[in-house]
Design a protein around this motif. Structure first.
Motif, PDB file in Angstrom:
ATOM      1  N   HIS A 164     -14.454   8.192  -2.616  1.00 42.25           N
ATOM      2  CA  HIS A 164     -14.648   9.633  -2.833  1.00 42.25           C
ATOM      3  C   HIS A 164     -13.377  10.430  -2.584  1.00 42.25           C
ATOM      4  O   HIS A 164     -13.353  11.642  -2.750  1.00 42.25           O
ATOM      5  N   LEU A 165     -12.327   9.728  -2.141  1.00 35.66           N
ATOM      6  CA  LEU A 165     -11.050  10.403  -1.904  1.00 35.66           C
ATOM      7  C   LEU A 165     -10.443  10.842  -3.228  1.00 35.66           C
ATOM      8  O   LEU A 165     -10.666  10.207  -4.257  1.00 35.66           O
ATOM      9  N   ARG A 166      -9.690  11.986  -3.191  1.00 33.13           N
ATOM     10  CA  ARG A 166      -9.004  12.384  -4.428  1.00 33.13           C
ATOM     11  C   ARG A 166      -8.028  11.294  -4.840  1.00 33.13           C
ATOM     12  O   ARG A 166      -7.425  10.627  -3.987  1.00 33.13           O
ATOM     13  N   TRP A 167      -7.841  11.099  -6.170  1.00 36.95           N
ATOM     14  CA  TRP A 167      -7.068   9.977  -6.702  1.00 36.95           C
ATOM     15  C   TRP A 167      -5.687   9.885  -6.068  1.00 36.95           C
ATOM     16  O   TRP A 167      -5.268   8.815  -5.619  1.00 36.95           O
ATOM     17  N   GLU A 168      -4.971  11.031  -5.967  1.00 31.35           N
ATOM     18  CA  GLU A 168      -3.580  10.952  -5.499  1.00 31.35           C
ATOM     19  C   GLU A 168      -3.499  10.543  -4.029  1.00 31.35           C
ATOM     20  O   GLU A 168      -2.570   9.845  -3.631  1.00 31.35           O
ATOM     21  N   TRP A 169      -4.480  10.955  -3.221  1.00 36.53           N
ATOM     22  CA  TRP A 169      -4.486  10.551  -1.816  1.00 36.53           C
ATOM     23  C   TRP A 169      -4.779   9.067  -1.670  1.00 36.53           C
ATOM     24  O   TRP A 169      -4.154   8.355  -0.908  1.00 36.53           O
ATOM     25  N   ARG A 170      -5.778   8.644  -2.428  1.00 39.92           N
ATOM     26  CA  ARG A 170      -6.194   7.239  -2.361  1.00 39.92           C
ATOM     27  C   ARG A 170      -5.039   6.326  -2.780  1.00 39.92           C
ATOM     28  O   ARG A 170      -4.656   5.403  -2.051  1.00 39.92           O
ATOM     29  N   VAL A 171      -4.443   6.637  -3.925  1.00 39.88           N
ATOM     30  CA  VAL A 171      -3.355   5.791  -4.427  1.00 39.88           C
ATOM     31  C   VAL A 171      -2.121   5.905  -3.524  1.00 39.88           C
ATOM     32  O   VAL A 171      -1.449   4.911  -3.245  1.00 39.88           O
ATOM     33  N   GLY A 172      -1.852   7.121  -3.039  1.00 35.47           N
ATOM     34  CA  GLY A 172      -0.684   7.312  -2.162  1.00 35.47           C
ATOM     35  C   GLY A 172      -0.789   6.492  -0.889  1.00 35.47           C
ATOM     36  O   GLY A 172       0.154   5.784  -0.504  1.00 35.47           O
ATOM     37  N   LEU A 173      -1.958   6.576  -0.235  1.00 29.01           N
ATOM     38  CA  LEU A 173      -2.142   5.807   1.007  1.00 29.01           C
ATOM     39  C   LEU A 173      -2.089   4.309   0.736  1.00 29.01           C
ATOM     40  O   LEU A 173      -1.462   3.550   1.482  1.00 29.01           O
ATOM     41  N   ALA A 174      -2.745   3.888  -0.358  1.00 26.37           N
ATOM     42  CA  ALA A 174      -2.748   2.458  -0.685  1.00 26.37           C
ATOM     43  C   ALA A 174      -1.327   1.977  -0.947  1.00 26.37           C
ATOM     44  O   ALA A 174      -0.909   0.930  -0.435  1.00 26.37           O
ATOM     45  N   LEU A 175      -0.539   2.748  -1.706  1.00 24.36           N
ATOM     46  CA  LEU A 175       0.824   2.327  -2.011  1.00 24.36           C
ATOM     47  C   LEU A 175       1.692   2.313  -0.751  1.00 24.36           C
ATOM     48  O   LEU A 175       2.555   1.442  -0.595  1.00 24.36           O
ATOM     49  N   ALA A 176       1.455   3.270   0.161  1.00 22.02           N
ATOM     50  CA  ALA A 176       2.226   3.283   1.415  1.00 22.02           C
ATOM     51  C   ALA A 176       1.969   1.992   2.193  1.00 22.02           C
ATOM     52  O   ALA A 176       2.909   1.357   2.708  1.00 22.02           O
ATOM     53  N   LEU A 177       0.688   1.595   2.271  1.00 20.06           N
ATOM     54  CA  LEU A 177       0.356   0.361   2.995  1.00 20.06           C
ATOM     55  C   LEU A 177       0.935  -0.867   2.294  1.00 20.06           C
ATOM     56  O   LEU A 177       1.442  -1.788   2.946  1.00 20.06           O
ATOM     57  N   LEU A 178       0.871  -0.883   0.959  1.00 19.98           N
ATOM     58  CA  LEU A 178       1.411  -2.031   0.221  1.00 19.98           C
ATOM     59  C   LEU A 178       2.925  -2.121   0.387  1.00 19.98           C
ATOM     60  O   LEU A 178       3.476  -3.217   0.591  1.00 19.98           O
ATOM     61  N   ALA A 179       3.610  -0.973   0.364  1.00 19.95           N
ATOM     62  CA  ALA A 179       5.062  -0.971   0.560  1.00 19.95           C
ATOM     63  C   ALA A 179       5.397  -1.472   1.956  1.00 19.95           C
ATOM     64  O   ALA A 179       6.346  -2.250   2.151  1.00 19.95           O
ATOM     65  N   ALA A 180       4.608  -1.046   2.952  1.00 20.91           N
ATOM     66  CA  ALA A 180       4.823  -1.532   4.317  1.00 20.91           C
ATOM     67  C   ALA A 180       4.646  -3.046   4.373  1.00 20.91           C
ATOM     68  O   ALA A 180       5.388  -3.746   5.070  1.00 20.91           O
ATOM     69  N   GLY A 181       3.679  -3.568   3.607  1.00 23.80           N
ATOM     70  CA  GLY A 181       3.456  -5.013   3.554  1.00 23.80           C
ATOM     71  C   GLY A 181       4.660  -5.750   2.995  1.00 23.80           C
ATOM     72  O   GLY A 181       5.071  -6.785   3.530  1.00 23.80           O
ATOM     73  N   VAL A 182       5.244  -5.210   1.922  1.00 26.09           N
ATOM     74  CA  VAL A 182       6.428  -5.857   1.326  1.00 26.09           C
ATOM     75  C   VAL A 182       7.580  -5.847   2.332  1.00 26.09           C
ATOM     76  O   VAL A 182       8.237  -6.869   2.567  1.00 26.09           O
ATOM     77  N   LEU A 183       7.824  -4.679   2.940  1.00 24.01           N
ATOM     78  CA  LEU A 183       8.914  -4.570   3.928  1.00 24.01           C
ATOM     79  C   LEU A 183       8.720  -5.570   5.059  1.00 24.01           C
ATOM     80  O   LEU A 183       9.655  -6.224   5.515  1.00 24.01           O
ATOM     81  N   CYS A 184       7.455  -5.664   5.505  1.00 23.71           N
ATOM     82  CA  CYS A 184       7.133  -6.531   6.623  1.00 23.71           C
ATOM     83  C   CYS A 184       7.409  -7.997   6.283  1.00 23.71           C
ATOM     84  O   CYS A 184       7.927  -8.753   7.110  1.00 23.71           O
ATOM     85  N   SER A 185       7.092  -8.399   5.046  1.00 25.32           N
ATOM     86  CA  SER A 185       7.313  -9.802   4.685  1.00 25.32           C
ATOM     87  C   SER A 185       8.814 -10.090   4.557  1.00 25.32           C
ATOM     88  O   SER A 185       9.284 -11.157   4.963  1.00 25.32           O
ATOM     89  N   LEU A 186       9.581  -9.131   4.010  1.00 25.97           N
ATOM     90  CA  LEU A 186      11.025  -9.341   3.902  1.00 25.97           C
ATOM     91  C   LEU A 186      11.657  -9.400   5.288  1.00 25.97           C
ATOM     92  O   LEU A 186      12.535 -10.219   5.571  1.00 25.97           O
ATOM     93  N   VAL A 236       1.264   6.924  11.660  1.00 22.78           N
ATOM     94  CA  VAL A 236       1.276   8.080  10.756  1.00 22.78           C
ATOM     95  C   VAL A 236       0.228   7.901   9.654  1.00 22.78           C
ATOM     96  O   VAL A 236      -0.547   8.826   9.364  1.00 22.78           O
ATOM     97  N   VAL A 237       0.171   6.691   9.066  1.00 22.23           N
ATOM     98  CA  VAL A 237      -0.815   6.442   8.007  1.00 22.23           C
ATOM     99  C   VAL A 237      -2.232   6.618   8.551  1.00 22.23           C
ATOM    100  O   VAL A 237      -3.087   7.235   7.901  1.00 22.23           O
ATOM    101  N   ALA A 238      -2.467   6.130   9.768  1.00 21.41           N
ATOM    102  CA  ALA A 238      -3.806   6.240  10.356  1.00 21.41           C
ATOM    103  C   ALA A 238      -4.173   7.706  10.575  1.00 21.41           C
ATOM    104  O   ALA A 238      -5.291   8.139  10.245  1.00 21.41           O
ATOM    105  N   VAL A 239      -3.234   8.499  11.121  1.00 16.96           N
ATOM    106  CA  VAL A 239      -3.510   9.922  11.373  1.00 16.96           C
ATOM    107  C   VAL A 239      -3.766  10.653  10.057  1.00 16.96           C
ATOM    108  O   VAL A 239      -4.720  11.438   9.943  1.00 16.96           O
ATOM    109  N   VAL A 240      -2.937  10.361   9.047  1.00 15.09           N
ATOM    110  CA  VAL A 240      -3.131  10.998   7.733  1.00 15.09           C
ATOM    111  C   VAL A 240      -4.505  10.651   7.192  1.00 15.09           C
ATOM    112  O   VAL A 240      -5.236  11.513   6.672  1.00 15.09           O
ATOM    113  N   MET A 241      -4.911   9.382   7.341  1.00 14.12           N
ATOM    114  CA  MET A 241      -6.211   8.958   6.830  1.00 14.12           C
ATOM    115  C   MET A 241      -7.341   9.709   7.507  1.00 14.12           C
ATOM    116  O   MET A 241      -8.263  10.191   6.838  1.00 14.12           O
TER     117      MET A 241
END
Lengths: 130, 94
Positions: free
Chosen positions: A59-81, A115-120
């Motif tokens: 039910h989240l607005r599209w831009e918030w949902r995609v923004g948060l998801a992409l932030a977490l995915l980017a963190a995942g990539v950084l973490c693996s590197l 920060v991601v948790a607080v924003v969520m």
């Protein structure tokens, strides 16, 4: 940055890591490997979190949902590197008998996750969910 | 003791990868599967399979009295599979 490029070359050149210094006790190498795997699991958990935001907050607005998801995915990539970079640095330090490298990354990651948790929480509570 | 703990760490990590792959399949099926999303989903499944094989290979090598250290190439392959999974996830989310 130059150090990072040199490390990236080492990821694919096991001979070069092996040439330096002396082979440490295998238990130390295995402990380093487990630390690497723990970081990889953290990366996979962040990627799973990205999927979860997308799927379980419909039910989240599209831009918030995609923004948060992409932030977490980017963190995942950084973490693996970071996982492999830190593993190579520790392996080399052990071979040379130097101190293990210090790192700011764990602090950085915890700040990002907080920060991601607080924003969520804010997004879900302030009715942007509608 | 140490090789066993390392073996279990590989298993745990594979399990985390399985959860991510299952979520990828779920995302594909719930979003109304298109040809593009099915391809991305198939890539995710292949990446998961690749990671499973890497873990299996490493676990076999650990089964020695003094196991050899992890090679950078295997570590890089595991990391590339993880990062590629994240890229596929981004493609499915957007």
């Amino acid at each position: 940055m130059i150090d990072f490029v040199r490390n990236v070359r080492l990821w694919f050149a096991p001979e070069e890591v092996r040439e330096e210094g002396r082979t440490p006790d295998y238990r130390f190498s295995l402990a380093n490997e487990r630390t690497f795997l723990a970081w990889l699991r953290t990366a996979l958990a962040l990627i799973g979190g990205g999927f979860a935001v997308d799927q379980f907050l419909p039910h989240l607005r599209w831009e918030w949902r995609v923004g948060l998801a992409l932030a977490l995915l980017a963190a995942g990539v950084l973490c693996s590197l970071r996982a492999i970079n830190h593993w190579v640095r520790c392996e080399r330090a052990m071979r040379r008998g130097e101190d293990l490298p210090a790192s700011r990354f764990p602090a950085l990651l915890s700040v990002v996750v907080a920060v991601v948790a607080v924003v969520m929480v804010a997004v879900v509570l302030t009715g942007r969910a509608g | 003791m140490q090789p066993e703990r390392t073996r279990l760490a590989w298993r745990r990590t594979t399990l985390s990868g399985t959860v991510a792959a299952v979520l990828a399949v779920r995302a594909t099926l719930h979003g109304g599967a298109t040809a593009g999303s099915l391809v991305v989903c198939a890539v995710c499944c292949l990446l998961w399979l690749g990671f499973l094989l890497l873990a299996q290979f490493r676990i076999r090598r650990l089964d020695q009295p003094t196991p050899p250290a992890l090679t950078p190439r295997l570590a890089a392959a595991a990391v590339l599979a993880t990062a590629a999974l994240a890229v596929c996830a981004a493609a499915l989310v957007v």
